[in-house]
Design a protein around this motif. Structure first.
Motif, PDB file in Angstrom:
ATOM      1  N   GLU A 113       1.754  74.583-134.813  1.00 39.58           N
ATOM      2  CA  GLU A 113       2.807  75.560-134.525  1.00 39.58           C
ATOM      3  C   GLU A 113       2.943  76.531-135.701  1.00 39.58           C
ATOM      4  OE1 GLU A 113       7.604  75.591-133.483  1.00 39.58           O
ATOM      5  OE2 GLU A 113       6.427  73.741-133.261  1.00 39.58           O
ATOM      6  N   ALA A 114       2.769  77.815-135.442  1.00 40.42           N
ATOM      7  CA  ALA A 114       2.814  78.830-136.502  1.00 40.42           C
ATOM      8  C   ALA A 114       4.248  79.285-136.730  1.00 40.42           C
ATOM      9  CB  ALA A 114       1.920  80.010-136.138  1.00 40.42           C
ATOM     10  N   VAL A 115       5.086  78.367-137.156  1.00 40.56           N
ATOM     11  CA  VAL A 115       6.499  78.650-137.354  1.00 40.56           C
ATOM     12  C   VAL A 115       6.714  79.361-138.688  1.00 40.56           C
ATOM     13  CG1 VAL A 115       6.929  76.411-138.444  1.00 40.56           C
ATOM     14  CG2 VAL A 115       8.814  77.607-137.310  1.00 40.56           C
ATOM     15  N   SER A 116       7.694  80.253-138.756  1.00 48.06           N
ATOM     16  CA  SER A 116       8.035  80.920-140.008  1.00 48.06           C
ATOM     17  C   SER A 116       8.839  79.970-140.891  1.00 48.06           C
ATOM     18  CB  SER A 116       8.855  82.178-139.742  1.00 48.06           C
ATOM     19  OG  SER A 116      10.149  81.830-139.265  1.00 48.06           O
ATOM     20  N   MET A 117       8.916  80.294-142.181  1.00 44.89           N
ATOM     21  CA  MET A 117       9.716  79.457-143.078  1.00 44.89           C
ATOM     22  C   MET A 117      11.182  79.469-142.667  1.00 44.89           C
ATOM     23  SD  MET A 117      10.337  79.609-147.226  1.00 44.89           S
ATOM     24  CE  MET A 117       8.727  78.946-147.662  1.00 44.89           C
ATOM     25  N   ASP A 118      11.699  80.640-142.313  1.00 40.76           N
ATOM     26  CA  ASP A 118      13.111  80.734-141.922  1.00 40.76           C
ATOM     27  C   ASP A 118      13.407  79.841-140.716  1.00 40.76           C
ATOM     28  OD1 ASP A 118      13.648  82.488-143.958  1.00 40.76           O
ATOM     29  OD2 ASP A 118      13.606  84.286-142.697  1.00 40.76           O
ATOM     30  N   ASP A 119      12.532  79.879-139.709  1.00 42.85           N
ATOM     31  CA  ASP A 119      12.752  79.069-138.512  1.00 42.85           C
ATOM     32  C   ASP A 119      12.609  77.576-138.819  1.00 42.85           C
ATOM     33  OD1 ASP A 119      13.235  81.305-137.034  1.00 42.85           O
ATOM     34  OD2 ASP A 119      11.230  81.410-136.139  1.00 42.85           O
ATOM     35  N   PHE A 120      11.647  77.250-139.672  1.00 41.36           N
ATOM     36  CA  PHE A 120      11.449  75.848-140.057  1.00 41.36           C
ATOM     37  C   PHE A 120      12.681  75.312-140.785  1.00 41.36           C
ATOM     38  CE2 PHE A 120       9.862  72.701-143.210  1.00 41.36           C
ATOM     39  CZ  PHE A 120       9.361  71.748-142.339  1.00 41.36           C
ATOM     40  N   GLU A 121      13.198  76.083-141.725  1.00 38.70           N
ATOM     41  CA  GLU A 121      14.383  75.639-142.465  1.00 38.70           C
ATOM     42  C   GLU A 121      15.601  75.561-141.562  1.00 38.70           C
ATOM     43  OE1 GLU A 121      13.525  76.791-147.100  1.00 38.70           O
ATOM     44  OE2 GLU A 121      14.712  78.201-145.904  1.00 38.70           O
ATOM     45  N   ALA A 122      15.698  76.458-140.602  1.00 36.94           N
ATOM     46  CA  ALA A 122      16.822  76.406-139.659  1.00 36.94           C
ATOM     47  C   ALA A 122      16.778  75.107-138.861  1.00 36.94           C
ATOM     48  CB  ALA A 122      16.783  77.613-138.730  1.00 36.94           C
ATOM     49  N   ARG A 123      15.597  74.669-138.466  1.00 36.33           N
ATOM     50  CA  ARG A 123      15.468  73.410-137.732  1.00 36.33           C
ATOM     51  C   ARG A 123      15.765  72.218-138.637  1.00 36.33           C
ATOM     52  NH1 ARG A 123       9.934  73.675-134.268  1.00 36.33           N
ATOM     53  NH2 ARG A 123      10.712  71.626-133.562  1.00 36.33           N
ATOM     54  N   ILE A 124      15.375  72.314-139.899  1.00 32.43           N
ATOM     55  CA  ILE A 124      15.690  71.255-140.857  1.00 32.43           C
ATOM     56  C   ILE A 124      17.199  71.065-140.957  1.00 32.43           C
ATOM     57  CG2 ILE A 124      15.720  70.724-143.333  1.00 32.43           C
ATOM     58  CD1 ILE A 124      13.041  70.068-142.182  1.00 32.43           C
ATOM     59  N   LEU A 125      17.933  72.163-141.001  1.00 34.20           N
ATOM     60  CA  LEU A 125      19.390  72.084-141.141  1.00 34.20           C
ATOM     61  C   LEU A 125      20.073  71.658-139.845  1.00 34.20           C
ATOM     62  CD1 LEU A 125      20.145  75.274-143.277  1.00 34.20           C
ATOM     63  CD2 LEU A 125      20.147  72.893-144.029  1.00 34.20           C
ATOM     64  N   ALA A 126      19.545  72.095-138.724  1.00 32.97           N
ATOM     65  CA  ALA A 126      20.224  71.858-137.447  1.00 32.97           C
ATOM     66  C   ALA A 126      19.937  70.490-136.850  1.00 32.97           C
ATOM     67  CB  ALA A 126      19.823  72.945-136.444  1.00 32.97           C
TER      68      ALA A 126
END
Length: 324
Positions: A113-126
């Motif tokens: 999955e070519a996820v961006s850092m921002d999206d990856f961190e958002a999932r980490i937090l959520a």
């Protein structure tokens, strides 16, 4: 014999700013270092062995002035180490992104999955479950510093057999106790280099072994760093050493002395040429101070609000890529 002139802590006996030794080392590594292929594939110019010394007297702190160092990020990272945490989630919650590259790289490789850092961190937090699976770095610094695996005899299982204890060895708590009760010891040290667990770590410890020395009521600290990214990593590492030495001195009723940094493989990445050229074109100036505003009950009870840097007026930051 006339009394020796007292010099400001940012100027050495030859009238040279404390940061000049760093700039001289950067120039030496870039011009004289051996070009090598490294783990990341980027390539480096590298030397083996370097030493620098910095005074901590009168609240001096060796923050680089030829570019901005985000010292609060380094301080938050140090508190994260001391908490024993090994997941990036608490860092990301504080806006600290310096450890995200490694789990993000693993996530992309393993999922495609070519996820961006921002999206990856958002999932980490959520998503706590997502963070547990993808945000953990393995048994990195904090695990080894405050919860090094300890084993107790288990005779009910079999003669000579051991089981892992529920609570590991807290090297930092033991260090504080040793400094207070046996300040002349040559064993005032801790390490993150747990050979048995290196292959489970996202990144084996670069700043791997710290040693401390008490003399004349002052605590000095030494760091052996097996691998040093001189352009990006060192500014954080030297501030971390200064901060930790100051925190230990405070807990042990000692004044801060000096810090000694020793690098093993000291290198600059080949794609950091612009950083090197820009930084070497600048002249260091100023004498920042690090104030610790509160002495908590233990070294583990510090908060970011306990630390204040004054008189820090660095030149603008210099962007450079991080090799993962």
């Amino acid at each position: 014999m006339p009394a020796r002139l007292a010099l400001p802590n940012h100027i050495d006996g030859d009238g040279v700013h404390y940061e000049q030794q760093y700039l001289d080392l950067m120039h030496h590594v870039w011009t004289q270092g051996h070009e090598r292929i490294d783990r990341t594939g980027v390539g480096t110019r590298s030397i083996l062995g370097a030493t620098m010394r910095f005074s901590l007297a009168d609240d001096a702190v060796p923050l680089l002035t030829t570019k901005r160092v985000f010292w609060k990020v380094a301080a938050r990272e140090m508190l994260w180490f001391l908490s024993g945490e090994t997941n990036i989630r608490p860092l990301v919650a504080q806006g600290v992104h310096i450890w995200t590259d490694w789990p993000l790289d693993r996530f992309r490789r393993e999922t495609g999955e070519a996820v961006s850092m921002d999206d990856f961190e958002a999932r980490i937090l959520a998503d706590e479950a997502f963070a547990l699976q993808w945000g953990d770095l393995g048994p990195v610094y904090g695990k080894q510093w405050v919860n090094w695996d300890r084993y107790d005899p288990a005779p009910e299982v079999g003669e000579g057999l051991y089981r892992r204890a529920a609570q590991g060895h807290n090297q930092i708590a033991a260090l504080v106790a040793a400094i207070r009760t046996n300040p002349g010891s040559r064993r005032l040290l801790f390490t993150g280099w747990n050979v048995d667990q290196l292959d489970r770590m996202a990144l084996p410890p670069c700043h791997m072994t710290y040693q401390f020395h008490v003399a004349d009521g002052r605590l000095s600290g030494l760091l052996f760093q097996r691998s040093c990214d001189l352009g990006i990593g060192f500014p954080f590492n030297i501030f971390g050493l200064a901060l930790l030495t100051r925190m230990l001195a405070l807990q042990c009723d000692l004044e801060p002395g000096e810090i000694v940094w020793q690098g093993g493989d000291v290198h600059l990445y080949l794609n950091h040429g612009d950083l090197v050229a820009e930084q070497l074109s600048r002249s260091p100036a100023g004498a920042p101070k690090l104030r610790i505003l509160r002495r908590p009950e233990t070294i583990f009870d510090h908060r970011i609000e306990d630390f204040l840097v004054e008189d820090y007026q660095p030149q603008r930051g210099i962007a450079a890529p991080i090799a993962v």
